[in-house]
Design a protein around this motif. Structure first.
Motif: not given
Length: 114
Positions: A2-3, A8-16, A41-43, A46-51
């Motif tokens: 879901s969007i 959420f994963f994108i935000i969590a990745s950026v915070i990480t 953190a970049v990986l 990327v995984i968050s943006i492109f599941p």
């Protein structure tokens, strides 16, 4: 996915990523360790943006679900980090042993001169 979950994963990745950068700047980590954490953190970002990427890899490698593939990837990363830290600890122990031996010899010589 879901969007909302993807967001959420994108935000969590950026915070990480920001947390890692802040800790590196504040604590002055070794550049090799810093690069590993930044790449991780970049990986995650990327995984968050492109599941679709972990889904594709999980299908190609025969995993039952992409979550299993991601967990396997995390465990592999942790094993690499554990091995790296064990190597550093071993090197530090050897250095400590050498320093203790040199200090003991120096103290022995100074006592002998007295």
């Amino acid at each position: 996915m879901s969007i909302e979950l993807q967001l959420f994963f994108i935000i969590a990745s950026v915070i990480t990523f920001l947390f890692v950068i802040k800790k590196i700047q504040k604590n002055g980590y070794d550049i090799a360790d810093a690069i590993i954490w930044i790449l991780w953190a970049v990986l995650l970002l990327v995984i968050s943006i492109f599941p679709q990427i972990p889904t594709w890899f999980s299908k190609k490698l025969g995993f039952m679900s992409s979550a299993n593939f991601i967990f396997c990837m995390f465990i592999f990363f942790l094993y690499i980090m554990l091995f790296n830290q064990n190597a550093q600890i071993s090197k530090l122990r050897e250095t400590q042993k050498e320093l203790i031996q040199k200090l003991s010899i120096r103290e022995y010589k100074s006592r002998k001169e007295e």
